[in-house]
Design a protein around this motif. Structure first.
Motif, short mmCIF file in Angstrom:
data_model
loop_
_atom_site.label_atom_id
_atom_site.label_comp_id
_atom_site.label_asym_id
_atom_site.label_seq_id
_atom_site.Cartn_x
_atom_site.Cartn_y
_atom_site.Cartn_z
N UNK A 112 54.23 -13.27 52.65
CA UNK A 112 53.99 -14.65 52.21
C UNK A 112 53.18 -14.70 50.92
N UNK A 113 53.55 -15.67 50.08
CA UNK A 113 52.84 -15.91 48.81
C UNK A 113 52.39 -17.36 48.81
N UNK A 114 51.11 -17.55 48.72
CA UNK A 114 50.46 -18.84 49.00
C UNK A 114 49.73 -19.33 47.75
N UNK A 115 50.14 -20.50 47.23
CA UNK A 115 49.46 -21.09 46.08
C UNK A 115 48.42 -22.08 46.59
N UNK A 116 47.17 -21.78 46.37
CA UNK A 116 46.08 -22.53 46.99
C UNK A 116 45.77 -23.81 46.21
N UNK A 117 45.50 -24.87 46.97
CA UNK A 117 45.05 -26.12 46.37
C UNK A 117 46.13 -26.91 45.66
N UNK A 118 47.38 -26.61 45.95
CA UNK A 118 48.50 -27.28 45.26
C UNK A 118 49.20 -28.22 46.23
N UNK A 119 49.39 -29.49 45.82
CA UNK A 119 50.01 -30.44 46.72
C UNK A 119 50.84 -31.51 46.08
N UNK A 120 50.88 -31.59 44.74
CA UNK A 120 51.79 -32.55 44.11
C UNK A 120 53.23 -32.15 44.44
N UNK A 121 54.07 -33.09 44.84
CA UNK A 121 55.46 -32.74 45.16
C UNK A 121 56.16 -31.96 44.05
N UNK A 122 55.96 -32.36 42.80
CA UNK A 122 56.59 -31.65 41.69
C UNK A 122 56.14 -30.20 41.64
N UNK A 123 54.86 -29.95 41.81
CA UNK A 123 54.34 -28.59 41.76
C UNK A 123 54.87 -27.74 42.91
N UNK A 124 55.01 -28.35 44.08
CA UNK A 124 55.53 -27.61 45.23
C UNK A 124 56.97 -27.19 44.98
N UNK A 125 57.77 -28.09 44.44
CA UNK A 125 59.17 -27.76 44.16
C UNK A 125 59.27 -26.67 43.09
N UNK A 126 58.50 -26.82 42.00
CA UNK A 126 58.54 -25.84 40.92
C UNK A 126 58.03 -24.48 41.40
N UNK A 127 56.91 -24.47 42.11
CA UNK A 127 56.35 -23.19 42.57
C UNK A 127 57.25 -22.52 43.59
#
Length: 298
Positions: A160-175
């Protein structure tokens, strides 16, 4: 809590940023001044792991040295190397490695060399999963996405690869397109407290006067309890004077994020993820163009 699914606990490292005016960071750990009585409290990597062992979460996070991405200079390098030293102390202190998965956290600010050193150092330790930390702190989107792309390219694909503190829908889709798997953020409920709803076109601000006589649901395509039973006008009336408004918006926003996650996941499983991303972005772009047109006309 009676939560029947997986649970993750954080280490307390982020408070080095959020409570910086109350904290003193040394190699031993971080000393916080209690906001309650002012007494000093030392949090070490060992204590952080011991607390999380007692809580019993499925995923626990190593204590890392966190700095804002807007900070420059030697402090970034100091924090990155300290994070690598602290991960060894966390591993040594971890008493339930067969029951709880200890994740390391990649630090290094916006410096690609430091990020590379940290990623490789953590991968050498063969951890159950990895987090990308120190982002979403005010840096521009291009820099943020560049760091995520760099880290996911170097981290193992089978963990698993976890991006911490990210929650904007756009950022979730891009990441997710960049290879990330996990996220966390207070954004859905925090933005609800300010009277804002998440919709496919972006956001809908229920405090605006234009909502006062709008009898449509927040999102006509949404199946949540709020959209089925309440109008924009009703919630507009609440958010300006009653806590119930933010509770209803929180319910809707969490439903939106859960549905987005389901749709994103199923699009990957069904091998139509590129079409999903294009459709997601097209709705946002079209909505932004329409808002700009209305502003010009007015």
């Amino acid at each position: 809590m009676n939560w029947p699914r997986a649970m993750l606990t954080d280490s307390g490292g982020f408070q080095m940023v959020s409570l910086l005016h109350l904290a003193d960071i040394t190699e031993k750990g971080v000393t916080f001044q209690s906001p309650v009585d002012g007494k000093p409290m030392l949090l070490t990597p060992e204590e952080s792991i011991q607390i999380q062992n007692r809580i019993g979460a499925d995923i626990i996070m190593a204590l890392d040295d966190v700095v804002k991405t807007t900070i420059t200079g030697p402090r970034i390098e100091e924090a990155m190397y300290r994070t690598l030293r602290w991960i060894d102390r966390c591993i040594a202190a971890h008493k339930k490695p067969n029951e709880q998965n200890l994740f390391g956290i990649v630090q290094g600010g916006l410096d690609p060399v430091l990020r590379d050193i940290c990623v490789r150092g953590l991968v050498e330790r063969n951890l159950p999963g990895y987090a990308i930390g120190g982002l979403a702190g005010g840096e521009d989107k291009d820099s943020f996405w560049r760091v995520v792309a760099q880290c996911t390219a170097l981290l193992p694909e089978d963990k698993p690869r976890y991006v911490m503190g990210v929650g904007y829908p756009l950022d979730i889709v891009v990441c997710s397109a960049l290879g990330a798997d996990l996220y966390d953020c207070v954004y859905p409920t925090r933005t609800a407290r300010f009277g804002t709803a998440l919709v496919p076109e972006g956001v809908l601000k229920l405090k605006h006067k234009a909502m006062a006589e709008d009898t449509r649901p927040i999102d006509p395509t949404c199946s949540c309890m709020v959209c089925k039973n309440y109008t924009r006008a009703y919630i507009h009336c609440l958010v300006t004077k009653d806590a119930m408004g933010s509770q209803l918006l929180s319910y809707h926003n969490l439903h939106y994020m859960l549905q987005l996650s389901r749709d994103l996941h199923s699009s990957i499983i069904e091998e139509r993820f590129p079409d999903f991303v294009r459709g997601f972005l097209q709705k946002m772009v079209n909505a932004e163009c329409e808002r700009s047109r209305k502003e010009r006309d007015s």
